[in-house]
Design a protein around this motif. Structure first.
Motif, PDB file in Angstrom:
ATOM      1  N   HIS A   1       1.072  -1.114   0.059  1.00 26.93           N
ATOM      2  CA  HIS A   1      -0.026  -0.017   0.722  1.00 26.93           C
ATOM      3  C   HIS A   1       0.641   1.365  -0.749  1.00 26.93           C
ATOM      4  O   HIS A   1      -0.170   2.512  -0.303  1.00 26.93           O
ATOM      5  CB  HIS A   1      -0.952  -0.065   1.329  1.00 26.93           C
ATOM      6  N   ASP A   2       2.397   1.054  -0.064  1.00 26.16           N
ATOM      7  CA  ASP A   2       3.063   2.185  -0.199  1.00 26.16           C
ATOM      8  C   ASP A   2       3.959   2.699  -0.335  1.00 26.16           C
ATOM      9  O   ASP A   2       5.526   2.973  -0.265  1.00 26.16           O
ATOM     10  CB  ASP A   2       3.401   2.494   1.914  1.00 26.16           C
ATOM     11  N   LEU A   3       3.969   1.835  -1.674  1.00 28.39           N
ATOM     12  CA  LEU A   3       5.322   1.463  -2.651  1.00 28.39           C
ATOM     13  C   LEU A   3       4.637   1.774  -4.305  1.00 28.39           C
ATOM     14  O   LEU A   3       3.655   1.244  -4.487  1.00 28.39           O
ATOM     15  CB  LEU A   3       5.426  -0.131  -2.720  1.00 28.39           C
ATOM     16  N   PHE A   4       5.286   3.011  -4.495  1.00 31.00           N
ATOM     17  CA  PHE A   4       4.690   3.356  -6.053  1.00 31.00           C
ATOM     18  C   PHE A   4       5.887   2.980  -7.272  1.00 31.00           C
ATOM     19  O   PHE A   4       7.047   3.408  -6.176  1.00 31.00           O
ATOM     20  CB  PHE A   4       4.315   4.413  -5.444  1.00 31.00           C
ATOM     21  N   VAL A   5       5.958   3.340  -8.106  1.00 32.53           N
ATOM     22  CA  VAL A   5       7.211   3.315  -9.293  1.00 32.53           C
ATOM     23  C   VAL A   5       6.831   4.909  -9.981  1.00 32.53           C
ATOM     24  O   VAL A   5       5.300   4.420 -10.504  1.00 32.53           O
ATOM     25  CB  VAL A   5       6.424   1.475 -10.203  1.00 32.53           C
ATOM     26  N   ALA A   6       7.325   4.872 -10.694  1.00 36.63           N
ATOM     27  CA  ALA A   6       7.325   6.681 -10.913  1.00 36.63           C
ATOM     28  C   ALA A   6       7.985   6.041 -12.215  1.00 36.63           C
ATOM     29  O   ALA A   6       9.542   5.436 -12.563  1.00 36.63           O
ATOM     30  CB  ALA A   6       8.162   7.530 -10.799  1.00 36.63           C
ATOM     31  N   GLY A   7       8.156   6.730 -13.418  1.00 37.11           N
ATOM     32  CA  GLY A   7       9.025   6.216 -15.219  1.00 37.11           C
ATOM     33  C   GLY A   7       7.787   4.945 -15.946  1.00 37.11           C
ATOM     34  O   GLY A   7       6.908   4.976 -16.040  1.00 37.11           O
ATOM     35  N   SER A   8       8.698   5.109 -16.731  1.00 42.69           N
ATOM     36  CA  SER A   8       8.562   4.331 -18.349  1.00 42.69           C
ATOM     37  C   SER A   8       8.395   2.688 -17.507  1.00 42.69           C
ATOM     38  O   SER A   8       7.352   2.380 -18.698  1.00 42.69           O
ATOM     39  CB  SER A   8       9.449   4.665 -19.294  1.00 42.69           C
ATOM     40  N   ALA A   9       9.112   2.272 -16.599  1.00 39.52           N
ATOM     41  CA  ALA A   9       8.675   0.665 -16.228  1.00 39.52           C
ATOM     42  C   ALA A   9       7.301   0.514 -16.192  1.00 39.52           C
ATOM     43  O   ALA A   9       6.008  -0.245 -16.449  1.00 39.52           O
ATOM     44  CB  ALA A   9       9.287   0.606 -14.883  1.00 39.52           C
ATOM     45  N   ALA A  10       6.246   1.344 -15.454  1.00 37.61           N
ATOM     46  CA  ALA A  10       4.780   1.719 -15.599  1.00 37.61           C
ATOM     47  C   ALA A  10       3.801   1.724 -16.894  1.00 37.61           C
ATOM     48  O   ALA A  10       2.509   1.222 -16.544  1.00 37.61           O
ATOM     49  CB  ALA A  10       4.169   2.327 -14.458  1.00 37.61           C
ATOM     50  N   PHE A  11       4.554   1.795 -18.032  1.00 33.04           N
ATOM     51  CA  PHE A  11       3.611   2.294 -19.597  1.00 33.04           C
ATOM     52  C   PHE A  11       3.017   0.960 -19.771  1.00 33.04           C
ATOM     53  O   PHE A  11       4.264   0.093 -19.703  1.00 33.04           O
ATOM     54  CB  PHE A  11       4.446   2.554 -20.078  1.00 33.04           C
ATOM     55  N   PRO A  12       1.897   0.694 -19.570  1.00 35.86           N
ATOM     56  CA  PRO A  12       1.606  -0.635 -20.458  1.00 35.86           C
ATOM     57  C   PRO A  12       1.836  -0.464 -21.953  1.00 35.86           C
ATOM     58  O   PRO A  12       2.092  -1.507 -22.329  1.00 35.86           O
ATOM     59  CB  PRO A  12      -0.319  -0.562 -20.457  1.00 35.86           C
ATOM     60  N   THR A  13       1.772   0.556 -23.032  1.00 34.10           N
ATOM     61  CA  THR A  13       2.171   0.254 -24.291  1.00 34.10           C
ATOM     62  C   THR A  13       3.536   1.605 -24.156  1.00 34.10           C
ATOM     63  O   THR A  13       3.379   2.055 -23.336  1.00 34.10           O
ATOM     64  CB  THR A  13       0.799   0.454 -25.230  1.00 34.10           C
ATOM     65  N   SER A  14       4.036   1.734 -25.891  1.00 34.59           N
ATOM     66  CA  SER A  14       4.657   2.694 -26.095  1.00 34.59           C
ATOM     67  C   SER A  14       4.774   3.558 -26.397  1.00 34.59           C
ATOM     68  O   SER A  14       5.535   4.790 -26.464  1.00 34.59           O
ATOM     69  CB  SER A  14       6.299   1.716 -25.998  1.00 34.59           C
ATOM     70  N   SER A  15       3.377   3.771 -27.364  1.00 32.90           N
ATOM     71  CA  SER A  15       3.235   4.577 -28.172  1.00 32.90           C
ATOM     72  C   SER A  15       4.191   4.891 -29.544  1.00 32.90           C
ATOM     73  O   SER A  15       5.047   4.404 -29.466  1.00 32.90           O
ATOM     74  CB  SER A  15       2.741   6.138 -27.590  1.00 32.90           C
ATOM     75  N   GLN A  16       3.716   6.037 -30.356  1.00 34.63           N
ATOM     76  CA  GLN A  16       5.350   6.198 -31.253  1.00 34.63           C
ATOM     77  C   GLN A  16       6.393   6.907 -30.524  1.00 34.63           C
ATOM     78  O   GLN A  16       7.118   7.285 -31.006  1.00 34.63           O
ATOM     79  CB  GLN A  16       4.211   6.987 -32.504  1.00 34.63           C
ATOM     80  N   ALA A  17       5.700   7.478 -28.898  1.00 34.85           N
ATOM     81  CA  ALA A  17       7.086   8.726 -29.056  1.00 34.85           C
ATOM     82  C   ALA A  17       7.439   8.616 -28.206  1.00 34.85           C
ATOM     83  O   ALA A  17       7.757   7.808 -27.300  1.00 34.85           O
ATOM     84  CB  ALA A  17       5.767   9.865 -28.197  1.00 34.85           C
ATOM     85  N   ASN A  18       8.547   9.249 -28.113  1.00 32.14           N
ATOM     86  CA  ASN A  18      10.025   9.064 -27.522  1.00 32.14           C
ATOM     87  C   ASN A  18       9.296   9.462 -25.245  1.00 32.14           C
ATOM     88  O   ASN A  18       8.449  10.218 -25.647  1.00 32.14           O
ATOM     89  CB  ASN A  18      11.086   9.783 -27.319  1.00 32.14           C
ATOM     90  N   PRO A  19       9.785   8.422 -24.819  1.00 32.50           N
ATOM     91  CA  PRO A  19       9.143   7.989 -23.338  1.00 32.50           C
ATOM     92  C   PRO A  19       9.268   9.355 -22.393  1.00 32.50           C
ATOM     93  O   PRO A  19       9.069   9.839 -21.435  1.00 32.50           O
ATOM     94  CB  PRO A  19       9.133   7.276 -22.619  1.00 32.50           C
ATOM     95  N   THR A  20       9.274  10.117 -22.138  1.00 28.60           N
ATOM     96  CA  THR A  20      11.086  10.718 -21.684  1.00 28.60           C
ATOM     97  C   THR A  20       9.443  12.017 -20.983  1.00 28.60           C
ATOM     98  O   THR A  20       9.184  12.644 -19.772  1.00 28.60           O
ATOM     99  CB  THR A  20      11.988  11.880 -21.935  1.00 28.60           C
ATOM    100  N   LEU A  21       8.944  12.301 -22.084  1.00 31.19           N
ATOM    101  CA  LEU A  21       7.831  13.913 -21.764  1.00 31.19           C
ATOM    102  C   LEU A  21       6.897  13.075 -21.047  1.00 31.19           C
ATOM    103  O   LEU A  21       6.287  13.408 -19.886  1.00 31.19           O
ATOM    104  CB  LEU A  21       7.039  14.510 -22.625  1.00 31.19           C
TER     105      LEU A  21
END
Length: 569
Positions: free
Chosen positions: A513-533
Motif C-alpha cells: 500500500h505504500d510502494l510506488f513506481v515512477a517512470g516508463s516501467a509503469a507504461f502499459p504500451t509504448s506509443s510512437q513517442a519517445n517516453p521522456t515527456l
C-alpha cells in the motif's frame, strides 16, 4: 541539500515522508513537485554529478541476443540526472489513442486516460525546457504555418504534428541548485538501494537498504517509497527483494519484468517528391519562444483503427550514411568520424557494411569533392550545436533533389515473453545482475508495412510524390540495429488486474500500500513517442497523488499549473 552517502554513519536509519529511489528525470521531477507541500523527501541516487566507471559498472548484465539489444550498461547513465545527461531532447506527448484498449494492439489499454494526464504535460514541458505544450504546427509555430508538403491534403496521413526539443536539459545540472537549497529535500549521492524490506505481512514497506561502493550501509524508512530507477533497474530491484516475497515484490503473478518494450525504428525506402525542394519542409523550425521543432508524418487515429495499425511516425531523412553513393561530403564525414561519436549515435553509423579500404576511399573522395557544403556544415555545427546552450538537435542537410528515406519510429506490441530476469551473477554490491531478453513480433513489422503503404497511397493519390520500399527486406531494414535506444518500457506495467499488471492507476504496487513506481516501467504500451515527456508527466501526477495522501491536514496542495515554480528560471 545534497550530501555524499559516505557521510552517513553505518547502521543509521533515516526517516522521511517520501523516499524517492533514483535521481533521473522521473525522480527529480517528483521530488521538486513534492517540495513545499509540508513533506520531507529523501532522494537516493546511485551516482554522483559526473559519470564514474565503478558506479556505471553496476549496470552490467547479460543480453540474450546482442544483435537485438545493446549491452545492459549502454544507453543508461548512473548519475544525478540519469540518462538526461546523454539524451537528444526529443519531446512529445503520447496520443489519446495510446491510452485506449485497441484490438490491433494486444495487452493495450491504460487504467487512466489521456485527459487524466493532460493537466501535467505543461509542467513536464517546462521542466524539460521544451517550451509551451503546443504540438500542432499552426498553434506552435505562430499563425498559419506553411504546409510540410505543398499540395498534400489527406484525411489519412497527418503532417501537422510536431516534436519539440529540449536544450537538451541535463536534469542533474539544471536542477542541482534547487535541490541543494530546498529545505525539505535531502539528496544522497552514491546511495545504492540494494533491497526493499517489507513488513512481515508483505503489505507495506518497513525500510529500504542502502549501500555505497565504499562500504557504508544504512536504511531509509518512509511513509511512501517511490522507485524511479528506469525500466530495467526498477524491475531488477523488485525481483531481487525476496526476503518476504519469495518471487519478488509485486510479482505474485509473474508479471514483473515482462512486457518489456522499446521502439521499432529504422530508415526505409526512397521517397521522391514532385515539385521544388523548397515545397517540402523537412528540417527544424523555430517556434516563437525559440524552441526547435520538427514535423512528422503519421496515420490518423481513425485510420489506425480501420486498418488495425499500431501507432507510428515517419520523419523525412537523408539517404543511408554508410553508402557513399549519396556523394555528400557531410554524410561521408560523419561516417569517417563515427568512432569519435558517442555509442548511442555512433552505433547507427556502422550497419554491417563491408569496411574495405575502397569504401573509406570513396567516402574520403566525397569529402574532398564537396568542400563548400562540408565547410558550411562544420561552421553551423560549431556555432549552433557545440557552442550553443540550446543545441541544434541533429544533422539536417540541404536537399537539392527532393529524395529522402523515411525514418520510422513505431510502437511495439507488448508481449509477455519479452522480459528481463535475474541471473546468478552479482555486482560489486551483491545485487543479482539482469538478463535482458527483448523480443519483437511479426505484427510489429506488418503494422509498419501497413503504415508505409498508406503513406505511399496518399502521396500517389495527391500527385505530390512517390514512395518505394523493398517489402522483402523491410524487417531487415527496421531491425538492423535491434531495439531502439534507451526506451525501456513496461516492466512494471500499470493496470487494474494484478494478474496482468504490477501497479494500479496511481502507480502503487497492487500488493503493497505504500510502494510506488515512477517512470516508463509503469507504461502499459509504448506509443510512437519517445517516453521522456510522458514519464515526467506521470511522475508529476504521482506527486500530486502523494501530496494529497500524505500532506498535513492544514497543507494546501495546489492544482497542476502551466509550469513548476522556477522551472524556467
Amino acid at each position: 541539500m545534497i550530501l555524499d552517502a559516505d557521510t552517513i554513519a553505518n547502521g543509521t536509519c533515516l526517516r522521511a515522508d517520501v523516499c524517492v529511489v533514483g535521481g533521473g528525470a522521473a525522480g527529480i521531477s517528483l521530488a521538486l513537485s513534492l517540495s513545499g507541500q509540508g513533506l520531507s523527501i529523501i532522494l537516493l541516487e546511485s551516482g554522483r554529478m559526473d559519470e564514474d566507471a565503478a558506479t556505471q559498472a553496476l549496470y552490467a548484465g547479460e543480453v540474450a541476443d546482442e544483435r537485438l539489444h545493446s549491452p545492459a550498461d549502454k544507453y543508461r547513465q548512473r548519475r544525478l540526472g540519469g540518462s538526461t545527461a546523454i539524451w537528444g531532447g526529443r519531446s512529445m506527448p503520447f496520443d489519446p489513442i495510446d491510452f485506449e484498449t485497441r484490438r490491433q494492439v494486444p495487452h493495450s489499454g491504460w487504467p487512466i486516460s489521456y485527459e487524466d494526464l493532460l493537466p501535467f504535460y505543461p509542467q513536464a514541458n517546462a521542466l524539460s525546457e521544451a517550451g509551451r505544450f503546443a504540438y500542432e504546427a499552426d498553434e506552435a509555430l505562430g499563425g498559419v504555418a506553411p504546409p510540410m508538403i505543398r499540395g498534400f491534403q489527406s484525411d489519412v496521413v497527418r503532417t501537422g504534428g510536431l516534436e519539440r526539443f529540449s536544450c537538451p536539459t541535463n536534469f542533474g545540472r539544471r536542477y542541482e541548485r534547487r535541490l541543494r537549497v530546498a529545505p525539505d529535500i535531502q539528496v544522497l549521492l552514491g546511495a545504492n538501494c540494494t533491497a526493499i524490506r517489507l513488513q512481515a505481512d508483505g503489505r507495506s514497506v518497513r525500510e529500504v537498504a542502502v549501500a555505497t561502493l565504499a562500504g557504508r550501509r544504512f536504511r531509509v524508512a518512509a511513509r511512501a517509497t517511490v522507485l524511479a530507477m528506469g525500466g530495467l533497474e526498477t524491475a531488477r530491484l523488485l525481483l531481487a527483494s525476496r526476503d518476504v516475497a519469495p518471487q519478488g515484490i509485486g510479482n505474485e503473478h509473474d508479471v514483473v519484468g515482462r512486457y518489456y518494450q522499446c521502439h521499432i525504428a529504422g530508415n526505409v525506402g526512397t521517397l521522391v517528391f514532385n515539385g521544388r525542394p523548397q515545397d517540402v519542409r523537412h528540417g527544424y523550425e523555430v517556434t516563437p519562444e525559440g524552441i526547435y521543432a520538427r514535423r512528422r508524418l503519421s496515420i490518423t487515429a481513425a485510420e489506425q483503427r480501420r486498418h488495425g495499425l499500431a501507432n507510428c511516425v515517419a520523419r523525412l531523412h537523408f539517404s543511408r550514411i554508410t553508402d557513399p553513393r549519396h556523394r555528400n561530403g557531410v554524410l561521408s564525414g560523419l561516417f569517417l568520424s563515427r568512432k569519435f561519436i558517442s555509442y548511442e549515435y555512433g552505433k547507427r553509423l556502422n550497419d554491417g557494411t563491408d569496411l574495405s579500404a575502397g569504401l573509406y576511399a570513396r567516402h574520403l573522395w566525397n569529402v574532398m569533392t564537396d568542400p563548400v557544403d562540408t565547410a558550411a556544415f562544420l561552421a553551423h555545427w560549431a556555432t549552433r550545436r557545440t557552442l550553443a546552450q540550446r543545441k541544434f538537435p541533429s544533422v539536417i542537410l540541404r536537399n537539392r533533389t527532393n529524395r529522402f528515406s523515411l525514418e520510422m519510429h513505431g510502437e511495439q506490441i507488448p508481449r509477455a515473453d519479452s522480459r528481463v530476469t535475474l541471473t546468478d551473477k552479482q555486482d560489486a554490491l551483491g545485487m543479482p545482475q539482469l538478463r535482458v531478453d527483448w523480443r519483437y513480433s511479426p505484427e510489429d513489422i506488418e503494422s509498419l508495412r501497413g503504415t508505409l503503404d498508406l503513406i505511399a497511397q496518399e502521396l500517389e493519390r495527391t500527385g505530390t510524390g512517390r514512395l518505394e520500399y523493398d517489402r522483402d527486406t523491410l524487417e531487415e531494414d527496421l531491425m538492423r540495429f535491434g531495439a531502439y535506444g534507451g526506451h525501456h518500457i513496461g516492466t512494471a506495467r500499470m493496470g487494474t488486474d494484478p494478474r496482468t499488471s504490477v501497479v494500479d492507476r496511481d502507480c502503487r504496487v497492487h500488493s503493497v500500500h505504500d510502494l510506488f513506481v515512477a517512470g516508463s516501467a509503469a507504461f502499459p504500451t509504448s506509443s510512437q513517442a519517445n517516453p521522456t515527456l510522458t514519464l515526467i508527466a506521470l511522475s508529476l501526477r504521482l506527486g500530486r497523488h502523494l501530496a494529497q495522501r500524505l500532506a498535513p491536514a492544514t497543507a494546501h496542495v495546489p492544482a497542476p499549473a502551466a509550469a513548476v515554480n522556477g522551472a524556467m528560471s
